[in-house]
Design a protein around this motif. Structure first.
Motif, PDB file in Angstrom:
ATOM      1  N   LEU A  67       0.815  -1.221   0.000  1.00  0.00           N
ATOM      2  CA  LEU A  67       0.000   0.000   0.000  1.00  0.00           C
ATOM      3  C   LEU A  67       0.848   1.270   0.000  1.00  0.00           C
ATOM      4  O   LEU A  67       0.320   2.369  -0.158  1.00  0.00           O
ATOM      5  CB  LEU A  67      -0.917   0.012   1.228  1.00  0.00           C
ATOM      6  CG  LEU A  67      -2.073  -1.003   1.216  1.00  0.00           C
ATOM      7  CD1 LEU A  67      -2.757  -1.032   2.566  1.00  0.00           C
ATOM      8  CD2 LEU A  67      -3.082  -0.662   0.125  1.00  0.00           C
ATOM      9  N   ALA A  68       2.146   1.123   0.202  1.00  0.00           N
ATOM     10  CA  ALA A  68       3.016   2.302   0.318  1.00  0.00           C
ATOM     11  C   ALA A  68       3.980   2.439  -0.850  1.00  0.00           C
ATOM     12  O   ALA A  68       5.028   3.048  -0.723  1.00  0.00           O
ATOM     13  CB  ALA A  68       3.796   2.231   1.634  1.00  0.00           C
ATOM     14  N   THR A  69       3.589   1.897  -2.005  1.00  0.00           N
ATOM     15  CA  THR A  69       4.502   1.926  -3.160  1.00  0.00           C
ATOM     16  C   THR A  69       4.794   3.348  -3.632  1.00  0.00           C
ATOM     17  O   THR A  69       5.889   3.630  -4.110  1.00  0.00           O
ATOM     18  CB  THR A  69       3.903   1.119  -4.324  1.00  0.00           C
ATOM     19  OG1 THR A  69       2.570   1.576  -4.567  1.00  0.00           O
ATOM     20  CG2 THR A  69       3.863  -0.373  -3.986  1.00  0.00           C
ATOM     21  N   ASP A  70       3.817   4.243  -3.501  1.00  0.00           N
ATOM     22  CA  ASP A  70       4.018   5.620  -3.949  1.00  0.00           C
ATOM     23  C   ASP A  70       4.228   6.581  -2.777  1.00  0.00           C
ATOM     24  O   ASP A  70       4.121   7.791  -2.922  1.00  0.00           O
ATOM     25  CB  ASP A  70       2.832   6.088  -4.785  1.00  0.00           C
ATOM     26  CG  ASP A  70       1.516   6.028  -4.012  1.00  0.00           C
ATOM     27  OD1 ASP A  70       1.458   5.274  -3.013  1.00  0.00           O
ATOM     28  OD2 ASP A  70       0.567   6.728  -4.391  1.00  0.00           O
ATOM     29  N   LYS A  71       4.524   6.019  -1.601  1.00  0.00           N
ATOM     30  CA  LYS A  71       4.742   6.841  -0.402  1.00  0.00           C
ATOM     31  C   LYS A  71       6.229   6.912  -0.064  1.00  0.00           C
ATOM     32  O   LYS A  71       7.033   6.118  -0.554  1.00  0.00           O
ATOM     33  CB  LYS A  71       3.997   6.254   0.808  1.00  0.00           C
ATOM     34  CG  LYS A  71       2.612   5.726   0.530  1.00  0.00           C
ATOM     35  CD  LYS A  71       1.631   6.812   0.168  1.00  0.00           C
ATOM     36  CE  LYS A  71       0.242   6.216  -0.088  1.00  0.00           C
ATOM     37  NZ  LYS A  71      -0.682   7.222  -0.621  1.00  0.00           N
ATOM     38  N   LYS A  72       6.552   7.857   0.795  1.00  0.00           N
ATOM     39  CA  LYS A  72       7.901   7.916   1.355  1.00  0.00           C
ATOM     40  C   LYS A  72       7.879   7.107   2.649  1.00  0.00           C
ATOM     41  O   LYS A  72       7.221   7.493   3.618  1.00  0.00           O
ATOM     42  CB  LYS A  72       8.309   9.367   1.598  1.00  0.00           C
ATOM     43  CG  LYS A  72       8.435  10.151   0.291  1.00  0.00           C
ATOM     44  CD  LYS A  72       8.637  11.628   0.524  1.00  0.00           C
ATOM     45  CE  LYS A  72       8.722  12.374  -0.804  1.00  0.00           C
ATOM     46  NZ  LYS A  72       8.813  13.835  -0.627  1.00  0.00           N
ATOM     47  N   LEU A  73       8.564   5.980   2.617  1.00  0.00           N
ATOM     48  CA  LEU A  73       8.499   5.020   3.722  1.00  0.00           C
ATOM     49  C   LEU A  73       9.708   5.169   4.640  1.00  0.00           C
ATOM     50  O   LEU A  73      10.845   5.258   4.180  1.00  0.00           O
ATOM     51  CB  LEU A  73       8.433   3.599   3.155  1.00  0.00           C
ATOM     52  CG  LEU A  73       8.379   2.449   4.158  1.00  0.00           C
ATOM     53  CD1 LEU A  73       7.104   2.527   5.001  1.00  0.00           C
ATOM     54  CD2 LEU A  73       8.449   1.105   3.433  1.00  0.00           C
ATOM     55  N   VAL A  74       9.429   5.219   5.937  1.00  0.00           N
ATOM     56  CA  VAL A  74      10.485   5.270   6.946  1.00  0.00           C
ATOM     57  C   VAL A  74      10.298   4.089   7.890  1.00  0.00           C
ATOM     58  O   VAL A  74       9.223   3.923   8.485  1.00  0.00           O
ATOM     59  CB  VAL A  74      10.448   6.582   7.756  1.00  0.00           C
ATOM     60  CG1 VAL A  74      11.578   6.600   8.780  1.00  0.00           C
ATOM     61  CG2 VAL A  74      10.542   7.794   6.838  1.00  0.00           C
ATOM     62  N   LEU A  75      11.321   3.249   7.999  1.00  0.00           N
ATOM     63  CA  LEU A  75      11.300   2.131   8.942  1.00  0.00           C
ATOM     64  C   LEU A  75      11.865   2.630  10.263  1.00  0.00           C
ATOM     65  O   LEU A  75      13.061   2.929  10.369  1.00  0.00           O
ATOM     66  CB  LEU A  75      12.131   0.958   8.426  1.00  0.00           C
ATOM     67  CG  LEU A  75      11.489   0.065   7.343  1.00  0.00           C
ATOM     68  CD1 LEU A  75      11.234   0.832   6.055  1.00  0.00           C
ATOM     69  CD2 LEU A  75      12.367  -1.147   7.059  1.00  0.00           C
ATOM     70  N   VAL A  76      10.993   2.766  11.252  1.00  0.00           N
ATOM     71  CA  VAL A  76      11.381   3.303  12.563  1.00  0.00           C
ATOM     72  C   VAL A  76      11.551   2.127  13.524  1.00  0.00           C
ATOM     73  O   VAL A  76      10.570   1.561  14.010  1.00  0.00           O
ATOM     74  CB  VAL A  76      10.322   4.292  13.091  1.00  0.00           C
ATOM     75  CG1 VAL A  76      10.775   4.876  14.430  1.00  0.00           C
ATOM     76  CG2 VAL A  76      10.057   5.400  12.087  1.00  0.00           C
ATOM     77  N   PHE A  77      12.778   1.743  13.767  1.00  0.00           N
ATOM     78  CA  PHE A  77      13.052   0.638  14.689  1.00  0.00           C
ATOM     79  C   PHE A  77      13.026   1.187  16.111  1.00  0.00           C
ATOM     80  O   PHE A  77      13.959   1.869  16.554  1.00  0.00           O
ATOM     81  CB  PHE A  77      14.408   0.001  14.365  1.00  0.00           C
ATOM     82  CG  PHE A  77      14.422  -0.754  13.066  1.00  0.00           C
ATOM     83  CD1 PHE A  77      14.028  -2.084  13.016  1.00  0.00           C
ATOM     84  CD2 PHE A  77      14.813  -0.138  11.883  1.00  0.00           C
ATOM     85  CE1 PHE A  77      14.034  -2.787  11.818  1.00  0.00           C
ATOM     86  CE2 PHE A  77      14.821  -0.820  10.681  1.00  0.00           C
ATOM     87  CZ  PHE A  77      14.432  -2.160  10.651  1.00  0.00           C
ATOM     88  N   ASN A  78      11.937   0.881  16.822  1.00  0.00           N
ATOM     89  CA  ASN A  78      11.731   1.398  18.166  1.00  0.00           C
ATOM     90  C   ASN A  78      12.318   0.440  19.205  1.00  0.00           C
ATOM     91  O   ASN A  78      12.648  -0.704  18.898  1.00  0.00           O
ATOM     92  CB  ASN A  78      10.238   1.611  18.412  1.00  0.00           C
ATOM     93  CG  ASN A  78       9.968   2.418  19.657  1.00  0.00           C
ATOM     94  OD1 ASN A  78      10.809   3.191  20.122  1.00  0.00           O
ATOM     95  ND2 ASN A  78       8.797   2.233  20.241  1.00  0.00           N
ATOM     96  N   LYS A  79      12.394   0.919  20.434  1.00  0.00           N
ATOM     97  CA  LYS A  79      12.926   0.147  21.577  1.00  0.00           C
ATOM     98  C   LYS A  79      14.398  -0.197  21.366  1.00  0.00           C
ATOM     99  O   LYS A  79      14.872  -1.255  21.776  1.00  0.00           O
ATOM    100  CB  LYS A  79      12.094  -1.115  21.813  1.00  0.00           C
ATOM    101  CG  LYS A  79      10.600  -0.841  21.985  1.00  0.00           C
ATOM    102  CD  LYS A  79       9.799  -2.097  22.271  1.00  0.00           C
ATOM    103  CE  LYS A  79       8.307  -1.795  22.335  1.00  0.00           C
ATOM    104  NZ  LYS A  79       7.493  -2.996  22.596  1.00  0.00           N
TER     105      LYS A  79
END
Length: 463
Positions: free
Chosen positions: A326-338
Motif C-alpha cells: 500500500l506504500a509503493t508511492d509513499k515515502k516510507l520510513v522504517l522506525v526501529f523502536n525500543k
C-alpha cells in the motif's frame, strides 16, 4: 448591499478587548445614535475619515461601555462602504449589548464572510484575493502565511491578468479576421501565436504543478504511523506532538480508532495519524480500526512504519508485505523502536532485516526520547517543501487548481489546432475558453449567487 451590517470581528469569547465592525450606507448614522463622544459636538457624521474617537456606548441613559470608534468613509475602507469599528472591552455581555443596540437602530447581523464579499463586489479586491483573506486568518505556519499574504496583495492576480491580456490581444485579432473572411487576410501571425500559446501553457502548467506543494503547505503533510500492536506507535505520537494524546498501554489492541494531531516543524505543518495496530484478531471493533489503518495509509504522503526491534524477523516480514503493497508511492520510513533494549548483536540483526524493502531507516527509543530529533530532521527532508518567499506564486486552492487545469486543456487545444492549421473560429473558441477559466479564478466571469455564496459561506462571521 443596501443593508447596513454589523458583527463582532474578533474571536468569540472573553478577551481584553473586542472589535465590532459596522458597514453599509447607514453605518455612521447608526453608530452615531448609540455613541456619546467625550467632547460635545463631536458627532461622527461630522468627522473626517481615518479618525479615532473616544466616548461611550449608551442605551438611553444607561452607559454600556467606554469605547474607541474608528471612522472610515466610502470608498476608502475595507468593504468600500462607510464603516465604523467599535473597540470595546472584551466582555461577552458587553459585546452582546452593543450588537443588540446596533440591530435595534437599523443594522442587521452580518452573514459569514459578508464583509469580504462586499469588498469583492465593490471592486476592492478580486475573488482570489478575497479567498486569500480566509487563508491568512487560518494560516498556522510561516509558509502558509507568506503564500496568503502574497495572494491577498495581488501577486497571483497579476500573474493571471498578464496571461489573460496576452490571450485577449490575439483572440481579438483572430476574430477581426473572421469579419474579413471574404478578403482572406490574416491579422494574427500564427508563428507568434504558436510561441505565445507555448509560453502560456508552460506558465499555467507551472501553476498547476505547484498545487502539490501549495496543498501540503496549506493542509499539512499527512504522516501515517503504522505497525504491529505494542510497537510503540502511540508513544511515538505523544512524543512528536508533545502531549498525551493517545493511550499508552502494554495491552495489545489499545488503539482501536484513528487519532490525529498536527505539529509545526521548521515552518512545515505535519498531520500525524496514529492508527490501530495491525494483527490477526476476532474482535469486530478492533478489525474496523485495522481497516481504517490501511485506509489512512493509502492517504498519507509519508509512512512511519514503527517496528519493535525485539520482534522476530519472520513476524516483521509478514507485516512488511501488507504495508509495502500500500506504500509503493509513499515515502516510507522504517522506525526501529525500543533500540535501548538492543545489544550490539541485536542491532546488527535488526539492521539486516527486510533487505528488499526500500526506505529510510532509523533507530529510536520513543520511551526514552532517544534519536527523535533525527527523526524530526528526516521528516522535514522527506517533506520536500522548498523555501518559500513572499514573491512565490504557488496555488493552494482546489478551485483555482481545477480552473487552471481546464485552462491548460484549452490552451493545449489551441497548440494542437495551430499544428493542424484549423480555422480561426475554432482557435478563437479555445482561446476564449482559456480566458474564461482564468477569469473564474479572479471572479471576472463569476456572477451567480450560488458560487459566491459557496465561497464566502466558509468565512468566519465578522470577516
Amino acid at each position: 448591499m443596501n443593508d447596513t451590517i454589523c458583527a463582532v470581528s474578533t474571536a468569540p469569547g472573553t478577551g481584553g478587548i473586542a472589535v465590532i465592525r459596522v458597514s453599509g450606507p447607514d453605518a455612521i448614522r447608526i453608530t452615531d445614535r448609540i455613541f456619546q463622544p467625550r467632547k460635545a459636538g463631536k458627532a461622527l457624521s461630522s468627522q473626517p475619515a481615518y479618525t479615532l474617537h473616544y466616548g461611550s456606548i449608551v442605551d438611553n441613559d444607561s452607559i454600556i461601555d467606554d469605547v474607541m470608534v474608528a471612522l472610515f468613509r466610502t470608498p476608502h475602507s475595507f468593504t468600500g462602504e462607510d464603516t465604523t469599528e467599535i473597540t470595546c472591552h472584551g466582555s461577552v455581555f458587553i459585546q452582546q449589548q452593543i450588537m443588540q443596540l446596533l440591530v435595534r437602530k437599523g443594522a442587521r447581523t452580518a452573514l459569514p464572510g459578508e464583509f469580504t464579499q462586499r469588498a469583492f463586489l465593490n471592486g476592492k479586491m478580486d475573488l482570489s484575493q478575497a479567498e486569500a483573506v480566509a487563508d491568512l486568518i487560518a494560516s498556522t505556519s510561516a509558509g502558509m502565511h507568506k503564500l496568503a499574504i502574497n495572494q491577498m496583495r495581488g501577486g497571483f492576480s497579476r500573474e493571471l491578468a498578464k496571461l489573460r491580456e496576452q490571450l485577449l490581444d490575439f483572440t481579438s485579432l483572430i476574430e477581426l479576421e473572421l469579419d474579413f473572411s471574404e478578403e482572406d487576410v490574416e491579422f494574427a501571425d500564427r508563428a507568434n501565436l504558436r510561441e505565445l500559446a507555448h509560453t502560456i501553457e508552460q506558465a499555467i502548467s507551472r501553476l498547476v504543478d505547484s498545487f502539490s506543494v501549495g496543498n501540503a503547505v496549506k493542509n499539512g503533510i499527512p504522516v501515517a504511523i503504522v505497525g504491529e500492536t505494542n510497537a510503540g506507535k502511540s508513544t511515538l505520537l505523544n512524543l512528536l506532538i508533545g502531549e498525551e494524546k493517545a493511550i499508552v498501554s502494554d495491552i495489545h489492541g489499545t488503539t482501536r480508532d484513528v487519532i490525529e494531531d498536527t505539529i509545526n516543524l521548521s515552518g512545515i505543518t505535519f498531520r500525524f495519524i496514529d492508527t490501530a495496530g495491525i494483527r490477526e484478531t476476532n474482535d469486530q471493533i478492533e478489525s474496523l480500526g485495522i481497516e481504517r489503518t490501511f485506509h489512512k495509509l493509502s492517504q498519507a504522503s509519508i509512512v512511519l512504519w514503527v517496528i519493535d526491534s525485539t520482534s522476530s524477523t519472520a513476524q516483521i516480514s509478514q507485516l512488511g508485505e501488507q504495508i509495502t503493497a500500500l506504500a509503493t508511492d509513499k515515502k516510507l520510513v522504517l522506525v526501529f523502536n525500543k533500540a535501548d533494549l538492543l545489544t550490539s548483536d541485536d542491532r546488527q540483526r535488526a539492521e539486516a532485516m527486510l533487505p528488499d524493502i526500500h526506505g529510510e531507516r532509523i533507530f529510536i527509543s520513543a520511551k526514552n526520547k532517544e534519536n527523535t530529533e533525527v527523526l524530526n530532521e528526516l521528516l522535514i527532508r522527506l517533506a520536500g517543501i522548498p523555501e518559500i518567499s513572499g514573491q512565490d506564486i504557488i496555488v493552494t486552492n482546489v478551485r483555482h487548481y481545477e480552473a487552471l487545469a481546464k485552462a491548460r486543456d484549452a490552451i493545449q487545444r489551441v497548440i494542437d489546432g495551430l499544428h493542424l492549421n484549423i480555422s480561426g473560429d475554432f482557435l478563437s473558441q479555445d482561446i476564449r475558453e482559456c480566458i474564461h477559466y482564468l477569469g473564474e479564478i479572479t471572479g471576472g466571469t463569476i456572477g451567480t449567487e450560488e458560487i459566491l455564496g459557496s465561497i464566502f459561506s466558509r468565512f468566519c462571521i465578522g470577516k
